[in-house]
Design an enzyme around this catalytic site. Structure first.
Site, PDB file in Angstrom:
ATOM      1  N   CYS A  52     -41.939 -16.778  -5.523  1.00  0.00           N
ATOM      2  CA  CYS A  52     -42.216 -18.125  -5.688  1.00  0.00           C
ATOM      3  C   CYS A  52     -42.070 -18.499  -6.999  1.00  0.00           C
ATOM      4  O   CYS A  52     -41.231 -18.985  -7.409  1.00  0.00           O
ATOM      5  CB  CYS A  52     -44.066 -18.011  -5.766  1.00  0.00           C
ATOM      6  SG  CYS A  52     -44.699 -19.624  -5.369  1.00  0.00           S
ATOM      7  N   TYR A  53     -43.050 -18.488  -8.144  1.00  0.00           N
ATOM      8  CA  TYR A  53     -42.883 -18.815  -9.326  1.00  0.00           C
ATOM      9  C   TYR A  53     -41.536 -18.376 -10.047  1.00  0.00           C
ATOM     10  O   TYR A  53     -40.949 -18.616 -10.767  1.00  0.00           O
ATOM     11  CB  TYR A  53     -43.923 -18.780 -10.488  1.00  0.00           C
ATOM     12  CG  TYR A  53     -43.960 -19.130 -11.771  1.00  0.00           C
ATOM     13  CD1 TYR A  53     -43.862 -20.687 -12.152  1.00  0.00           C
ATOM     14  CD2 TYR A  53     -43.240 -18.519 -12.762  1.00  0.00           C
ATOM     15  CE1 TYR A  53     -43.780 -21.053 -13.446  1.00  0.00           C
ATOM     16  CE2 TYR A  53     -43.124 -18.825 -14.084  1.00  0.00           C
ATOM     17  CZ  TYR A  53     -43.331 -20.170 -14.380  1.00  0.00           C
ATOM     18  OH  TYR A  53     -43.110 -20.449 -15.578  1.00  0.00           O
TER      19      TYR A  53
ATOM     20  N   SER B 229     -71.095  10.725 -13.521  1.00  0.00           N
ATOM     21  CA  SER B 229     -72.088  10.021 -12.652  1.00  0.00           C
ATOM     22  C   SER B 229     -72.225  10.281 -11.387  1.00  0.00           C
ATOM     23  O   SER B 229     -73.392  10.371 -10.633  1.00  0.00           O
ATOM     24  CB  SER B 229     -72.048   8.383 -12.812  1.00  0.00           C
ATOM     25  OG  SER B 229     -70.707   8.447 -11.698  1.00  0.00           O
ATOM     26  N   GLY B 230     -71.438  11.094 -11.000  1.00  0.00           N
ATOM     27  CA  GLY B 230     -71.316  11.640  -9.529  1.00  0.00           C
ATOM     28  C   GLY B 230     -70.670  10.709  -8.472  1.00  0.00           C
ATOM     29  O   GLY B 230     -70.522  11.012  -7.519  1.00  0.00           O
ATOM     30  N   GLY B 231     -70.286   9.539  -9.088  1.00  0.00           N
ATOM     31  CA  GLY B 231     -69.389   8.597  -8.261  1.00  0.00           C
ATOM     32  C   GLY B 231     -67.917   9.246  -8.178  1.00  0.00           C
ATOM     33  O   GLY B 231     -67.624  10.296  -8.869  1.00  0.00           O
ATOM     34  N   VAL B 232     -67.195   8.331  -7.322  1.00  0.00           N
ATOM     35  CA  VAL B 232     -65.989   8.933  -6.936  1.00  0.00           C
ATOM     36  C   VAL B 232     -65.125   8.998  -8.300  1.00  0.00           C
ATOM     37  O   VAL B 232     -64.223  10.020  -8.688  1.00  0.00           O
ATOM     38  CB  VAL B 232     -65.262   8.184  -5.806  1.00  0.00           C
ATOM     39  CG1 VAL B 232     -63.870   8.799  -5.313  1.00  0.00           C
ATOM     40  CG2 VAL B 232     -66.144   8.334  -4.729  1.00  0.00           C
ATOM     41  N   ASP B 233     -65.044   8.056  -9.001  1.00  0.00           N
ATOM     42  CA  ASP B 233     -63.976   7.962 -10.123  1.00  0.00           C
ATOM     43  C   ASP B 233     -64.339   8.898 -11.227  1.00  0.00           C
ATOM     44  O   ASP B 233     -63.494   9.833 -11.607  1.00  0.00           O
ATOM     45  CB  ASP B 233     -64.186   6.511 -10.696  1.00  0.00           C
ATOM     46  CG  ASP B 233     -63.998   5.294  -9.898  1.00  0.00           C
ATOM     47  OD1 ASP B 233     -63.522   5.557  -8.556  1.00  0.00           O
ATOM     48  OD2 ASP B 233     -64.357   4.192  -9.907  1.00  0.00           O
ATOM     49  N   SER B 234     -65.631   9.061 -11.627  1.00  0.00           N
ATOM     50  CA  SER B 234     -65.908  10.021 -12.723  1.00  0.00           C
ATOM     51  C   SER B 234     -65.845  11.147 -12.114  1.00  0.00           C
ATOM     52  O   SER B 234     -65.158  12.261 -12.886  1.00  0.00           O
ATOM     53  CB  SER B 234     -67.171   9.676 -13.357  1.00  0.00           C
ATOM     54  OG  SER B 234     -68.254   9.907 -12.615  1.00  0.00           O
ATOM     55  N   SER B 235     -65.960  11.662 -10.906  1.00  0.00           N
ATOM     56  CA  SER B 235     -66.066  12.912 -10.345  1.00  0.00           C
ATOM     57  C   SER B 235     -64.552  13.509 -10.291  1.00  0.00           C
ATOM     58  O   SER B 235     -64.059  14.540 -10.437  1.00  0.00           O
ATOM     59  CB  SER B 235     -66.654  13.150  -8.936  1.00  0.00           C
ATOM     60  OG  SER B 235     -67.921  12.652  -8.938  1.00  0.00           O
TER      61      SER B 235
ATOM     62  N   GLU C 149     -46.261 -10.245  -0.491  1.00  0.00           N
ATOM     63  CA  GLU C 149     -47.222  -9.211  -0.860  1.00  0.00           C
ATOM     64  C   GLU C 149     -48.611  -9.246  -0.078  1.00  0.00           C
ATOM     65  O   GLU C 149     -49.207  -8.513  -0.033  1.00  0.00           O
ATOM     66  CB  GLU C 149     -47.582  -9.069  -2.238  1.00  0.00           C
ATOM     67  CG  GLU C 149     -47.902 -10.276  -2.983  1.00  0.00           C
ATOM     68  CD  GLU C 149     -46.895 -11.293  -3.439  1.00  0.00           C
ATOM     69  OE1 GLU C 149     -45.879 -11.116  -2.745  1.00  0.00           O
ATOM     70  OE2 GLU C 149     -47.008 -11.838  -4.187  1.00  0.00           O
TER      71      GLU C 149
END
Ligand code: XMP
Length: 520
Positions: free
Chosen positions: A86-87, A230-236, A179
């Site tokens: 495109c651009y 935190s127990g969230g996916v990312d920090s775990s 994309e």
């Protein structure tokens, strides 16, 4: 962290809303790529980066305007394949001797169909099998004359130069966006491009894991690292990866602010301390947070109070880890992409998001961010590669301020206790019905109203609550989950029977926008 041992593709970003999707498509092909805003891509940068191929993204500017964004001339002298989107196509034509004109009457937004020319192009292998290909156009300007050396390989009714290429120089350019999902065969075009450029698809999760471990060791040396878990996916996932790299040089700090879900603190501590043998500080600071929040009802004050205390508490406990030099964070790729802003105006703050972003400047620590190159689903794949249990990897996101923002109106300990119980029943219902993995996020919000009910022969005057469940891809937009009436009825009955303090259950059917996922 920069990957050096893989072939690298450079995406030069001109500010398109969908540049990230180009990276996404390439990663699905196991190709290592980096997005860099055009301003940062100098000749020296190119020399240092040594891309094996380059993609020029789309963007909102007009190449006709003075001062419009451009890549350095040197990009066309690298001798590597280039694909303009495109651009990116327009800027290529402008710089290589073609011509671009402004839209009037030929602007195209939305679905279009591209037909092939007689001559074949390997970029289009697998295309046109069933005739014209659907593509997604989004352009005001258009190419009116192609640059010397280029030929046409595809046209649409409004884009006579929809697909062009200069085979001698390995330059390709398309007017549409391959994309996006609305170009259903777009992924094939990228696959052909990287195959022709000689990428072997060696960027696998296994390779990533080994490389990340080596890089963490090199970066950290024998210094100490602290990590807010935190127990969230990312920090775990970040913690397990770093632990694998440096073992006891890592200490995690888990801050229990009293705003967690039922059983959550035990679950996290057991998992990481007992199962993974990590050094883990369980900072039980419920008292401090809950007294600071007691009676508070303003959403932004709640968020800011929690954010500030979180930093204080984290700093206090981090100081127990003598001489830590590094702070580990589970920052993901979409968080770090520097997108190019043409509007120049500040965006409106809808909510003050709480994360540990404010920590490093205050603490003078260096950052370890081993997930910086990954999208969320890639983080999950890395988690699987590291052997984290599926129940952890598939967890719904949980916000930093926790239950505080699911308790509109005054926060009280009693309301938080009721909310925890109701939430546990709701999630149990969702799991029992096998719906957990179909839903992006589900939770209960306790409402600041009490309603009259009748249970047995008695009058009740208890809280009402709202169930929330949404589908989403990235949390930016969301739709409510269409539970069956049976499911909703059964869940309401269970909550009212099993959770003292609630006598009315509602279901929130607001999408985002106009709503947000959380209530505050
Ligand atoms: P909203 O409510 O803005 O939420 O539609 C979008 C996603 O972000 C999560 N969220 C947060 N996550 N700190 C976080 O780490 C926060 O302060 C925060 N606020 C909202 C929310 O749970 C949803 O997944």
């Amino acid at each position: 962290m920069t990957s050096t041992s893989h072939d690298r593709l450079l995406i030069i970003d001109f500010g398109s809303q969908v540049t990230q999707l180009i990276a996404r498509r390439l990663r699905e092909l196991n190709v290592y790529c980096e997005i860099h805003p055009f301003q940062n891509v100098t000749e020296a940068f190119l020399k240092d980066f040594t891309p094996k191929a380059v993609i020029l993204s789309g963007g909102p500017a007009s190449v006709i305007d003075e001062g419009s964004p451009r890549p350095p001339e040197a990009v066309f002298g690298l001798g590597v394949p280039i694909l303009g989107i495109c651009y990116g196509q327009q800027v290529m034509m402008q710089m290589l001797g073609g011509q671009v004109e402004s839209g009037h009457g030929t602007a195209e937004f939305g679905r279009a169909y591209v037909s092939p020319q007689e001559q074949q192009l390997h970029l289009l292998d697998g295309w046109f099998v069933a005739g014209a290909e659907q593509v997604w156009m989004s352009h005001g300007d258009h190419v009116s004359r192609i640059a010397p050396g280029f030929e046409v390989y595809g046209t649409s009714p409004n884009a006579p130069f929809a697909i062009i290429a200069d085979l001698d120089r390995n330059f390709y350019a398309v007017q549409f966006h391959p994309e996006v999902h609305h170009t259903p065969n777009g992924a094939k075009l990228y696959a052909n491009f990287v195959r022709m450029a000689g990428f072997t698809g060696d960027w696998t999760m296994h390779a990533y894991r080994d490389q990340a471990i080596a890089e963490i060791r090199e970066q950290v040396g024998d210094a100490q690292v602290i990590c807010g878990l935190s127990g969230g996916v990312d920090s775990s996932v970040a913690a397990v990866l770093i632990h694998e790299a440096i073992g006891d040089q890592l200490t995690c700090v888990f801050v229990d602010h009293g705003l967690l879900r039922k059983g959550e603190a035990d679950e996290v501590v057991t998992m990481f301390r007992d199962h993974y043998n990590m050094r883990l500080i369980h900072a039980d600071e419920q008292e401090m947070f809950l007294s600071a929040l007691d009676g508070e009802s303003d959403p932004e004050t709640k968020r800011k109070t929690i954010g500030k205390l979180f930093i204080d508490v984290f700093q206090k406990h981090a100081a127990e880890v003598g001489g830590a030099e590094f702070l580990a964070q589970g920052t993901l790729y979409p968080d770090v992409i520097e997108s190019v802003s043409f509007s120049g105006g500040p965006s409106v703050t809808i909510k003050s998001h709480h994360n540990v972003g404010g920590l490093p400047e205050k603490m003078g620590l260096k950052l370890v961010e081993p997930l910086r190159e990954l999208f969320k689903d890639e983080v999950r794949a890395l988690g699987r590669e590291l052997g984290l249990p599926p129940s952890f990897i598939g967890r719904h996101p949980f916000p930093g301020p926790g239950l505080a923002i699911r308790c509109p109106g005054e926060i009280t300990r009693q309301k938080l206790d009721i909310l925890r119980e109701a939430d546990a029943v709701y999630i149990d219902q969702i799991r029992k019905h096998g719906l957990y993995d179909e839903i992006w996020q589900a939770f209960v919000a306790i409402l600041p109203v009490r309603t009259v009910g009748v249970m047995g022969d008695g009058r009740t005057y208890d809280y009402a609550c709202a169930l929330r469940a949404v589908t989403s891809v990235d949390g930016m937009t969301a739709d409510y989950y269409p539970f069956s009436h049976e499911f909703l009825g059964e869940t309401a009955t269970r909550i009212i029977n099993e959770v003292p303090g609630i006598n009315r259950v509602t279901y929130d059917i607001t999408s985002k926008p106009p709503g947000t996922i959380e209530w505050e």
